[in-house]
Design a protein around this motif. Structure first.
Motif, PDB file in Angstrom:
ATOM      1  N   ARG A  62       0.816  -1.224   0.000  1.00 57.38           N
ATOM      2  CA  ARG A  62       0.000   0.000   0.000  1.00 57.38           C
ATOM      3  C   ARG A  62       0.848   1.272   0.000  1.00 57.38           C
ATOM      4  NH1 ARG A  62      -3.317   1.369   4.099  1.00 57.38           N
ATOM      5  NH2 ARG A  62      -4.946   2.183   2.724  1.00 57.38           N
ATOM      6  N   LEU A 201     -10.028   2.369  -0.857  1.00 61.79           N
ATOM      7  CA  LEU A 201      -9.380   2.439   0.455  1.00 61.79           C
ATOM      8  C   LEU A 201      -8.025   1.741   0.432  1.00 61.79           C
ATOM      9  CD1 LEU A 201     -12.452   1.817   2.778  1.00 61.79           C
ATOM     10  CD2 LEU A 201     -10.944   3.811   2.889  1.00 61.79           C
ATOM     11  N   GLY A 204      -5.495   3.963  -1.317  1.00 60.57           N
ATOM     12  CA  GLY A 204      -5.266   5.277  -0.743  1.00 60.57           C
ATOM     13  C   GLY A 204      -6.018   6.405  -1.412  1.00 60.57           C
ATOM     14  N   THR A 207      -9.578   7.312   2.530  1.00 61.88           N
ATOM     15  CA  THR A 207      -8.894   6.982   3.776  1.00 61.88           C
ATOM     16  C   THR A 207      -9.908   6.690   4.877  1.00 61.88           C
ATOM     17  OG1 THR A 207      -8.779   9.282   4.539  1.00 61.88           O
ATOM     18  CG2 THR A 207      -6.963   8.486   3.168  1.00 61.88           C
ATOM     19  N   ASP A 209      -9.746   5.251   9.351  1.00 61.90           N
ATOM     20  CA  ASP A 209      -8.911   4.872  10.491  1.00 61.90           C
ATOM     21  C   ASP A 209      -8.822   3.353  10.545  1.00 61.90           C
ATOM     22  OD1 ASP A 209      -7.573   4.532  12.830  1.00 61.90           O
ATOM     23  OD2 ASP A 209      -9.099   5.440  14.123  1.00 61.90           O
ATOM     24  N   ARG A 223      -8.776  11.338  -0.003  1.00 54.74           N
ATOM     25  CA  ARG A 223      -7.335  11.448   0.223  1.00 54.74           C
ATOM     26  C   ARG A 223      -6.951  12.909   0.413  1.00 54.74           C
ATOM     27  NH1 ARG A 223      -3.831   8.473  -4.049  1.00 54.74           N
ATOM     28  NH2 ARG A 223      -4.499  10.143  -5.432  1.00 54.74           N
TER      29      ARG A 223
END
Length: 235
Positions: A62, A201, A204, A207, A209, A223
């Motif tokens: 990633r 996701l 990237g 985004t 948590d 992003r």
């Protein structure tokens, strides 16, 4: 197998394209043995020797600064102060966009490998420092982060971007931070949209948590948003 001076090999060999110099051992009784990890970065499989290494491959896969990955592509040889021949095969090679590289081992706990691993790590770290590369013994990932990455990795393949126009619709739906389920419903049928959202996701483009468990109310952001992806409260 070809032997070269380390400084010369580092300049000329594309280690990210090489197969393992030796097989990962299969240890009886372990729940997860050697296997292959499909890399979204390279579009190829990377040999992985353990669950801990697979987790680190997910992190590297990633990382937008990583352009190539390989498992055990090089063996370093040296002589210790007593003149005895020694060698070490780092588990993971990651090529960076600037041409430098990371060599890494992925122990399941800090003391894995014992004294031999410690001495091997010291020797490889010095060899990497001599040419401007980096060596690290990567600590195991947090269980929640590892589980979230494993889930998103299932959607890393380009096919999960969906039909033409769907990815753009998903990014537009999450142009402002909002819960995952709300954005998916705004973009269309969640059954079609969610794989595309998870794909975004992973790469990237969106985004969230990842240090807390993913669920339908997790806050998803574009992003570069100042709003971190955190869990949204129930309405």
């Amino acid at each position: 197998m070809v032997q070269q001076r380390w400084a010369d090999a580092a300049m000329t060999v594309a280690f990210e394209n090489l197969p393992p110099v030796s097989a990962f051992p299969a240890v009886p009784g372990r729940r997860w043995g050697p296997g292959l990890w499909w890399s979204a970065t390279t579009g190829r499989h990377v040999a992985a020797g353990s669950n801990a290494m697979r987790a680190q491959l997910m992190v590297m896969d990633r990382d937008r600064e990583v352009t190539g990955l390989a498992g055990r592509p090089v063996r370093l040889l040296w002589r210790n102060p007593r003149g005895q021949a020694r060698s070490w095969v780092p588990q993971l090679f990651a090529r960076r966009a600037d041409g430098t590289a990371l060599l890494a081992d992925c122990p399941s706990h800090p003391y894995a490998g014992g004294e031999r691993a410690r001495k091997g790590a010291d020797a490889v770290a010095q060899a990497c420092a001599d040419i401007g590369w980096t060596y690290r013994r990567l600590p195991p990932l947090d269980d929640v982060l590892a589980a979230n990455l494993k889930w998103l990795a299932g959607y890393s393949h380009p096919r999960n971007a969906g039909r033409p126009g769907l990815a753009a619709a998903v990014l537009e739906a999450f142009a402002r931070p909002r819960p995952l389920n709300e954005g998916a419903e705004a973009a269309g049928d969640p059954i079609e949209v969610l794989p595309c959202a998870f794909h975004a996701l992973w790469h990237g483009q969106l985004t969230a948590d990842l240090t807390t468990p993913l669920h339908e109310r997790v806050l998803v952001s574009p992003r570069g948003s100042d709003s971190p992806g955190k869990t949204a409260g129930a309405r």
